[in-house]
Design an enzyme around this catalytic site. Structure first.
Site, PDB file in Angstrom:
ATOM      1  N   LYS A 130      -9.584   3.476  -4.396  1.00 60.42           N
ATOM      2  CA  LYS A 130      -8.473   2.561  -4.113  1.00 60.42           C
ATOM      3  C   LYS A 130      -8.532   1.364  -5.047  1.00 60.42           C
ATOM      4  O   LYS A 130      -7.509   0.935  -5.595  1.00 60.42           O
ATOM      5  CB  LYS A 130      -8.515   2.123  -2.640  1.00 60.42           C
ATOM      6  CG  LYS A 130      -8.080   3.228  -1.697  1.00 60.42           C
ATOM      7  CD  LYS A 130      -8.436   2.969  -0.247  1.00 60.42           C
ATOM      8  CE  LYS A 130      -8.119   4.215   0.576  1.00 60.42           C
ATOM      9  NZ  LYS A 130      -8.638   4.180   1.943  1.00 60.42           N
ATOM     10  N   GLN A 177     -11.429   0.345   6.170  1.00 61.57           N
ATOM     11  CA  GLN A 177     -11.736   1.761   5.923  1.00 61.57           C
ATOM     12  C   GLN A 177     -12.356   2.401   7.164  1.00 61.57           C
ATOM     13  O   GLN A 177     -13.316   1.874   7.732  1.00 61.57           O
ATOM     14  CB  GLN A 177     -12.687   1.872   4.720  1.00 61.57           C
ATOM     15  CG  GLN A 177     -12.983   3.291   4.297  1.00 61.57           C
ATOM     16  CD  GLN A 177     -11.753   4.032   3.778  1.00 61.57           C
ATOM     17  OE1 GLN A 177     -10.987   3.507   2.967  1.00 61.57           O
ATOM     18  NE2 GLN A 177     -11.546   5.242   4.253  1.00 61.57           N
ATOM     19  N   ASP A 222      -1.808   0.260   6.131  1.00 64.65           N
ATOM     20  CA  ASP A 222      -2.149   1.599   6.626  1.00 64.65           C
ATOM     21  C   ASP A 222      -1.144   2.036   7.692  1.00 64.65           C
ATOM     22  O   ASP A 222      -1.071   3.210   8.032  1.00 64.65           O
ATOM     23  CB  ASP A 222      -3.554   1.584   7.251  1.00 64.65           C
ATOM     24  CG  ASP A 222      -4.565   2.331   6.407  1.00 64.65           C
ATOM     25  OD1 ASP A 222      -4.147   3.120   5.542  1.00 64.65           O
ATOM     26  OD2 ASP A 222      -5.776   2.132   6.632  1.00 64.65           O
TER      27      ASP A 222
END
Ligand code: NAD
Length: 282
Positions: free
Chosen positions: A52, A96, A119
């Site tokens: 990322k 994460q 997200d």
């Protein structure tokens, strides 16, 4: 024999336009910024976070990574999220997953300001998806839809079967496909006679996490097959779908790797850039 639905190639074609949008924002003094928080030392998470950060760099986004020890308390994690919620350089915050077991993933998602929840896992953005309103869409389902659209796959009125009902992939994918007027069935670990359902599918999306659970005998002739699964095995990285036998039946199929995975990361970039655009033009 199926054609390959190449997520790697399609995701690569989205990089330049996104880099241009990021550059335009930077020129206005609003460089898009993504913060990724990693708690503990899960080896797969380390790779995902590194990828990322690399993609941010490639597209000209500002990025920071916060690596916290596995024993980090919820209070301490929340302090960091609160700080990033206030940080004007940051337009997207991602924690994460998976988190160590003492941390509540759902509570963590709620702590992220909805406008920075790139997200799309918080109640606000998921609620908007449920209501058919435009919030921030979770990256994997959004990537699947974009990949299907890139190949001109018709969804309206078609039978879609989604295997898996997680909040990250299965449920939001089902909602998005419903929004596109597909007739959607969701299967899961308690579904009886899975094959009976999947054999009906014009579009089959598998997000289970069991290597090669779905072979050709589960697939209707001519179906489109999207394999979300990423399973690390002794034979290497495998999807949920047994590729060779499935490709004998399907008309279009995503490979693993190189299918849904690259779409997820590019959608994360797009969500961050969109969040920055909203901040810049508010
Ligand atoms: P999860 O463990 O949260 O959910 C798995 C789902 O599969 C559950 O809803 C469960 O009911 C269902 N299931 C389990 N066994 C089953 C069976 N035998 N038959 C039918 N359904 C069954 O997983 P997740 O987070 O949704 O991820 C699923 C897979 O997708 C994993 O392999 C994960 O690594 C992968 N993934 C890939 C991407 C990507 O970008 N490619 C993104 C997210 C997740």
């Amino acid at each position: 024999m199926a054609e390959i639905l190449d997520g790697k190639q399609f995701a690569a074609s989205l990089r330049e336009p996104l880099a241009q949008r990021a550059a335009a924002l930077t020129a206005r003094g609003c460089r898009p910024g993504l913060a990724v928080i990693r708690v503990g030392d899960d080896p797969a998470s380390e790779i995902y976070v590194r990828n990322k950060a690399r993609m941010c760099q490639r597209l000209g986004l500002f990025s920071i990574e916060l690596h916290l020890p596995a024993e980090t308390s919820e209070e301490r994690l929340f302090e960091e999220i609160d700080r990033l919620n206030q940080d004007e350089r940051i337009h997207g915050i991602l924690v994460q997953l998976p988190l160590p077991p003492h941390l509540d993933e759902s509570a963590v998602a709620e702590r992220i300001a909805p406008r920075k929840d790139v997200d799309g896992f918080g109640s606000c953005n998921l609620g908007m998806l449920l209501k058919g309103q435009s919030g921030i869409l979770p990256c994997t389902p959004k990537g699947i839809l974009r990949l299907l659209q890139s190949a001109g796959v018709a969804l309206s009125g078609k039978r879609a079967v989604v295997v898996g009902r997680s909040l990250i992939v299965g449920k939001p994918t089902a909602l998005l496909l419903m929004r596109e007027n597909a007739t959607v069935t969701v299967c899961h670990s308690r579904t009886e006679n899975l094959r009976e359902h999947t054999l009906q599918a014009d579009l089959l999306v598998s997000a289970v996490g069991r290597p090669e659970l779905i072979d050709g005998s589960y697939i209707k002739e001519g179906a489109v097959v999207i394999d979300v699964g990423i399973n690390r095995t002794e034979r290497g990285l495998l999807g949920d779908v047994h590729f060779e036998s499935a490709a004998q039946k399907a008309s279009l199929i995503t490979p693993v790797p190189g299918g849904v995975g690259p779409m997820t990361i590019i959608m994360l970039m797009e969500n961050t850039i969109e969040a920055a655009e909203l901040a810049a033009f508010k």
